[in-house]
Scaffold this motif. Structure first.
Motif, mmCIF file in Angstrom:
data_model
loop_
_atom_site.group_PDB
_atom_site.id
_atom_site.type_symbol
_atom_site.label_atom_id
_atom_site.label_comp_id
_atom_site.label_asym_id
_atom_site.label_seq_id
_atom_site.Cartn_x
_atom_site.Cartn_y
_atom_site.Cartn_z
ATOM 1 N N GLY B 98 -6.423 -18.403 -10.685
ATOM 2 C CA GLY B 98 -5.061 -18.740 -11.134
ATOM 3 C C GLY B 98 -4.194 -17.500 -11.212
ATOM 4 O O GLY B 98 -3.038 -17.502 -10.772
ATOM 5 N N VAL B 99 -4.751 -16.428 -11.755
ATOM 6 C CA VAL B 99 -4.000 -15.172 -11.871
ATOM 7 C C VAL B 99 -3.633 -14.662 -10.476
ATOM 8 O O VAL B 99 -2.509 -14.207 -10.230
ATOM 9 N N ALA B 100 -4.586 -14.783 -9.544
ATOM 10 C CA ALA B 100 -4.337 -14.315 -8.166
ATOM 11 C C ALA B 100 -3.163 -15.070 -7.546
ATOM 12 O O ALA B 100 -2.294 -14.465 -6.903
ATOM 13 N N VAL B 101 -3.129 -16.375 -7.762
ATOM 14 C CA VAL B 101 -2.027 -17.180 -7.197
ATOM 15 C C VAL B 101 -0.698 -16.753 -7.809
ATOM 16 O O VAL B 101 0.305 -16.598 -7.102
ATOM 17 N N VAL B 102 -0.702 -16.514 -9.131
ATOM 18 C CA VAL B 102 0.537 -16.088 -9.804
ATOM 19 C C VAL B 102 1.000 -14.734 -9.253
ATOM 20 O O VAL B 102 2.181 -14.555 -8.908
ATOM 21 N N ILE B 103 0.079 -13.787 -9.128
ATOM 22 C CA ILE B 103 0.453 -12.455 -8.644
ATOM 23 C C ILE B 103 0.957 -12.552 -7.198
ATOM 24 O O ILE B 103 1.973 -11.951 -6.832
ATOM 25 N N GLN B 104 0.236 -13.329 -6.394
ATOM 26 C CA GLN B 104 0.615 -13.485 -4.985
ATOM 27 C C GLN B 104 2.040 -14.028 -4.838
ATOM 28 O O GLN B 104 2.850 -13.489 -4.081
ATOM 29 N N ASN B 105 2.331 -15.072 -5.591
ATOM 30 C CA ASN B 105 3.667 -15.670 -5.489
ATOM 31 C C ASN B 105 4.740 -14.770 -6.095
ATOM 32 O O ASN B 105 5.872 -14.757 -5.613
ATOM 33 N N SER B 106 4.371 -14.020 -7.127
ATOM 34 C CA SER B 106 5.333 -13.067 -7.697
ATOM 35 C C SER B 106 5.664 -11.990 -6.672
ATOM 36 O O SER B 106 6.820 -11.590 -6.525
ATOM 37 N N MET B 107 4.634 -11.534 -5.948
ATOM 38 C CA MET B 107 4.877 -10.493 -4.929
ATOM 39 C C MET B 107 5.764 -11.042 -3.819
ATOM 40 O O MET B 107 6.637 -10.352 -3.307
ATOM 41 N N LEU B 108 5.520 -12.300 -3.464
ATOM 42 C CA LEU B 108 6.335 -12.942 -2.430
ATOM 43 C C LEU B 108 7.790 -13.005 -2.882
ATOM 44 O O LEU B 108 8.717 -12.769 -2.109
ATOM 45 N N PHE B 109 7.987 -13.281 -4.172
ATOM 46 C CA PHE B 109 9.340 -13.393 -4.715
ATOM 47 C C PHE B 109 10.015 -12.017 -4.795
ATOM 48 O O PHE B 109 11.156 -11.848 -4.378
ATOM 49 N N PHE B 110 9.312 -11.042 -5.319
ATOM 50 C CA PHE B 110 9.937 -9.734 -5.565
ATOM 51 C C PHE B 110 9.976 -8.839 -4.328
ATOM 52 O O PHE B 110 10.899 -8.058 -4.156
ATOM 53 N N PHE B 111 8.947 -8.907 -3.481
ATOM 54 C CA PHE B 111 8.877 -7.965 -2.359
ATOM 55 C C PHE B 111 9.119 -8.634 -1.012
ATOM 56 O O PHE B 111 8.993 -7.993 0.025
ATOM 57 N N SER B 112 9.372 -9.930 -0.981
ATOM 58 C CA SER B 112 9.602 -10.742 0.231
ATOM 59 C C SER B 112 8.325 -10.853 1.066
ATOM 60 O O SER B 112 7.311 -10.211 0.763
ATOM 61 N N GLY B 113 8.391 -11.649 2.104
ATOM 62 C CA GLY B 113 7.197 -11.868 2.929
ATOM 63 C C GLY B 113 7.087 -10.903 4.097
ATOM 64 O O GLY B 113 6.238 -11.107 4.971
ATOM 65 N N ASP B 114 7.933 -9.877 4.124
ATOM 66 C CA ASP B 114 7.846 -8.911 5.238
ATOM 67 C C ASP B 114 6.612 -8.024 5.092
ATOM 68 O O ASP B 114 6.203 -7.702 3.979
ATOM 69 N N TYR B 115 6.056 -7.645 6.218
ATOM 70 C CA TYR B 115 4.919 -6.714 6.202
ATOM 71 C C TYR B 115 5.457 -5.309 5.928
ATOM 72 O O TYR B 115 6.459 -4.908 6.499
ATOM 73 N N ARG B 116 4.775 -4.597 5.062
ATOM 74 C CA ARG B 116 5.240 -3.243 4.704
ATOM 75 C C ARG B 116 4.159 -2.217 5.022
ATOM 76 O O ARG B 116 2.982 -2.439 4.742
ATOM 77 N N LEU B 117 4.588 -1.099 5.561
ATOM 78 C CA LEU B 117 3.669 0.008 5.830
ATOM 79 C C LEU B 117 4.178 1.239 5.096
ATOM 80 O O LEU B 117 5.381 1.486 5.072
ATOM 81 N N ILE B 118 3.270 1.989 4.530
ATOM 82 C CA ILE B 118 3.654 3.294 3.993
ATOM 83 C C ILE B 118 3.340 4.281 5.108
ATOM 84 O O ILE B 118 2.177 4.424 5.500
ATOM 85 N N ARG B 119 4.384 4.895 5.653
ATOM 86 C CA ARG B 119 4.174 5.777 6.807
ATOM 87 C C ARG B 119 4.303 7.240 6.382
ATOM 88 O O ARG B 119 5.390 7.717 6.088
ATOM 89 N N ILE B 120 3.184 7.906 6.339
ATOM 90 C CA ILE B 120 3.172 9.321 5.992
ATOM 91 C C ILE B 120 2.864 10.075 7.291
ATOM 92 O O ILE B 120 1.727 10.024 7.782
ATOM 93 N N PRO B 121 3.866 10.771 7.847
ATOM 94 C CA PRO B 121 3.678 11.370 9.178
ATOM 95 C C PRO B 121 2.438 12.252 9.293
ATOM 96 O O PRO B 121 1.725 12.186 10.282
ATOM 97 N N VAL B 122 2.160 13.021 8.236
ATOM 98 C CA VAL B 122 1.036 13.962 8.344
ATOM 99 C C VAL B 122 -0.297 13.220 8.538
ATOM 100 O O VAL B 122 -1.213 13.725 9.198
ATOM 101 N N LEU B 123 -0.392 12.023 7.994
ATOM 102 C CA LEU B 123 -1.649 11.285 8.103
ATOM 103 C C LEU B 123 -1.942 10.798 9.521
ATOM 104 O O LEU B 123 -3.081 10.495 9.859
ATOM 105 N N SER B 124 -0.907 10.698 10.345
ATOM 106 C CA SER B 124 -1.165 10.244 11.715
ATOM 107 C C SER B 124 -1.517 11.412 12.637
ATOM 108 O O SER B 124 -1.738 11.228 13.824
ATOM 109 N N ARG B 125 -1.541 12.627 12.078
ATOM 110 C CA ARG B 125 -2.013 13.764 12.878
ATOM 111 C C ARG B 125 -3.515 13.937 12.668
ATOM 112 O O ARG B 125 -4.131 13.198 11.904
#
Lengths: 412, 285
Positions: B98-125
């Motif tokens: 139940g908690v997982a469903v609540v958190i999941q839907n809250s994230m959908l509401f607050f952060f939208s359904g777009d895929y997000r990447l944290i891009r740190i340039p140094v890490l791709s070297r």
């Protein structure tokens, strides 16, 4: 307590009778009210939560714009359109119950929405049982159309991807070493198989066909295998997250194929925004985008973009347009039924849909006997400096493609 | 090619380890089966993403915020779990679902359904080492998992607190009879678990992608690794992660990608049959 009941027996009987009469009158008024309110209900089922939530919400937004657009002009036949939306939670079992509810309880005139065939299939089955026409917003699997469900229609089809892809790859990459990767979903698998067959018929050999599970956490071993086989062109039938991870890991491992084509999930503003410059030079296919519309529908396309932006404060994408198109198709069919002064029931709407011929921004829409859209066809696009450039077919091209893509070292 | 595959397998295994550690610790000490674990990892990833993307925080400075949010939620979760009756494992599954469903839907509401990447340039070297290439992402995963495990080892095997926690993992009732405050150990496990989740989340966004429902995958990874390692055996987790990573990667190359899940499942079933207490376990069957 017993004494009170005995002494006031008559009063309690009166109270119960009055309550019963009030309930009956309320129900009668409610039924009459709904019958004469001149509202036409359109049912929509989409994955608004769960793993397909992003796509489901986008389709829903497109449908909302189509309904609002028609209602702003006074509705159809003097009636206002009412959208009854249900969330299938990205689960087929929930989809069935939602479709049952819309058809039996809400008594919607028609159904729309649906993303991926595993969720579209159950809605199609329920629609046939209740003789309620269903226009799917995003469906590809050939088997669904082959089931000869007379109430099932859709605005997309697999060949709309395969034909332009096959032509483009044959013309542009003949003699190159090709690999086709595909996700373990019906649509992606059929795309890969049809594409392989088409390429073979045109004299091209696919060196590697690999299936993967959508959401695979690591592509590095596969990337190493592709590099070991010196593959030039990768066609990946994965979805947005698969492409994001694949490209990210290509970069991390400093491996650059000469071309990367992802028919699904790349030609999106959100994808380009997530990957930044790393999205450049990727190929994809696109049915519609704010700058890419069926010739002759530029005005309608601009109007949709305008309405969408006013409501949602961002640019619409191709998934939004799929939702919009499916709703517009239903509305056009209903309008036709009412224009012919026929009853607005499932059978009449179905007949109108099967004879429909309407020019919409995404496609010139008419259905074949299986409910597949005859003219649904993508263009090939390449991302160049963060923008989608149409590179095929030549009569719709807005630029030339860049091949081979520069290596990661050359880009920095 | 083979050296690349070995390195990528070990880094994948380390990634699995980072995701699983918090779950394994909480489950080991409290026997609460936290199905919302993956959602918490993704949520702390979102916190990091938002700070990095919107407020332009340096990536490393987003970790404290991710840990803080994770800590607050985990302590709330611990309070909820505290009200559960036996059978604890089963009830905690229902509650945390139940908690997982609540958190999941809250994230959908607050952060939208777009895929997000944290891009740190140094890490791709990366750099070449004795003929094979190793990226900074892989180095980060390997390094961070080893460092975190080392610190956990110090805590668990070199401090009184760790000794008390291990006693609670081994036998809750006996630990209570020996004067250990079992309830406090549970709270502590949730706190340490929260810190581990807060560390895993930003890294998850950095090498994977963030999406409201991607937590399910993370939970599945955590459960698999915990069973593989043996419940309460933190030292076995990295070994389990590496073995699973190696098995998956070599399967991809030798048999094809479609065999990957099949081989992992067979490996897990075989292990459960021959070593039901986990890879480093030595209990009675």
């Amino acid at each position: 307590m017993t004494t009170i009941l005995k002494n006031h027996h008559g009063f309690f009987v009166f109270l119960i009778r009055s309550f019963f009469i009030i309930i009956c009158i309320s129900l009668l008024v409610f039924r009459i009210g709904t019958s004469f309110a001149a509202v036409i209900k359109i049912g929509e089922i989409n994955p608004l939560s769960g793993r397909f939530a992003k796509n489901g919400i986008e389709i829903h937004q497109g449908i909302e714009v189509a309904i609002a657009e028609v209602n702003a002009k006074g509705g159809i036949g003097g009636a206002t359109l009412k959208l009854v939306t249900r969330d299938d939670q990205s689960r087929p079992d929930v989809t069935i119950s939602r479709a049952e509810e819309l058809c039996s309880w809400e008594k919607v005139a028609a159904l729309t929405g649906g993303y991926v065939d595993s969720l579209v299939g159950p809605i199609a089955a329920v629609s046939q049982r209740y003789k309620t026409p269903y226009v799917a917003s995003a469906s590809l699997q050939k088997e669904l159309a082959a089931q000869k469900n007379p109430y099932f229609f859709r605005v997309s089809r697999l060949q709309g991807f395969v034909e332009p892809l096959c032509e483009f790859i044959t013309k542009r990459f003949k003699g190159r070493r090709l690999a086709v990767l595909y996700a373990a979903t019906p649509g992606s698998t059929e795309l890969a198989q049809d594409l392989k067959r088409c390429l073979k018929n045109r004299g091209l050999t696919v060196r590697l066909m690999e299936k993967f599970r959508p959401g695979t956490p690591d592509f590095t071993p596969l990337i190493a295998k592709l590099a070991g086989m010196k593959i030039d062109v990768i066609v990946s039938g994965g979805f947005t997250p698969d492409h994001l991870l694949f490209i990210r890991q290509l970069k991390e491992n400093k491996i650059t194929p000469k071309a990367y084509i992802g028919p699904f999930g790349i030609a999106y503003e959100s994808f380009i925004s997530a990957l930044g410059n790393d999205a450049d030079y990727l190929y994809s296919t696109c049915a519609w985008n704010p700058g890419i519309t069926t010739p002759g529908t530029e005005k309608a396309s601009a109007s949709f973009v305008n309405d969408f932006q006013k409501t949602f404060h961002r640019q619409p994408n191709t998934t939004n347009m799929h939702g919009y198109t499916s709703a517009r198709v239903i509305i056009a069919a209903m309008q036709k039924v009412l224009d012919n002064r026929r009853a607005l029931n499932g059978e009449n709407i179905r007949q109108a849909l099967s004879k429909l011929d309407v020019a919409l921004p995404m496609e010139h829409l008419s259905f074949d006997p299986n409910g597949d859209p005859i003219n649904y066809r993508h263009v090939i696009v390449q991302i160049q400096q963060g923008k989608l450039v149409v590179v095929y077919p030549p009569d719709r091209a807005s630029g030339r493609d860049i091949y081979p893509m520069p290596t990661w070292e050359q880009r920095n | 090619m083979w050296s690349t595959i070995v390195v990528s397998s070990l880094s994948l295994g380390s990634f699995y380890t980072l995701v699983a550690l918090g779950f394994a610790l909480i489950f080991g000490v409290t026997r609460n089966f936290n199905l919302a674990h993956g959602e918490l990892v993704v949520l702390s990833g979102y916190v990091s993403y938002w700070l990095w993307k919107i407020w332009a925080f340096p990536f490393l400075l987003t970790f404290p915020a991710a840990i803080l949010i994770s800590l607050v939620i985990c302590l709330g979760l611990e309070r909820l779990f505290a009200h559960l009756y036996a059978p604890l494992e089963l009830n905690s599954i229902v509650l945390s679902f139940g908690v997982a469903v609540v958190i999941q839907n809250s994230m959908l509401f607050f952060f939208s359904g777009d895929y997000r990447l944290i891009r740190i340039p140094v890490l791709s070297r990366g750099f070449h080492l004795s003929g094979f290439y190793i990226s900074y992402t892989q180095m980060t995963l390997l390094g961070s998992s080893l460092i975190i495990l080392f610190l956990l080892y110090i805590l668990m095997y070199r401090t009184y607190l760790g000794k008390a926690m291990r006693a609670t993992i081994q036998d809750k009732d006996a630990a209570a009879l020996a004067g250990i405050n079992v309830s406090a150990m549970g709270t502590l496990a949730f706190c340490i678990g929260a810190v581990l989740i807060g560390l895993a989340g930003p890294l998850y966004g950095c090498i994977h992608y963030l999406y409201p429902s991607s937590g399910q995958e993370a939970t599945l990874v955590a459960v698999t690794i915990t069973i593989f390692a043996g419940v309460g055996r933190l030292s076995g987790i990295i070994l389990a992660g590496w073995i699973l990573g190696l098995a998956e990667s070599f399967t991809v190359v030798l048999l094809g990608v479609s065999w990957r899940e099949m081989v992992s499942a067979v490996l897990l079933l075989t292990l459960l049959y021959f070593r039901p207490h986990g890879i480093l376990g030595h209990g009675e069957r």
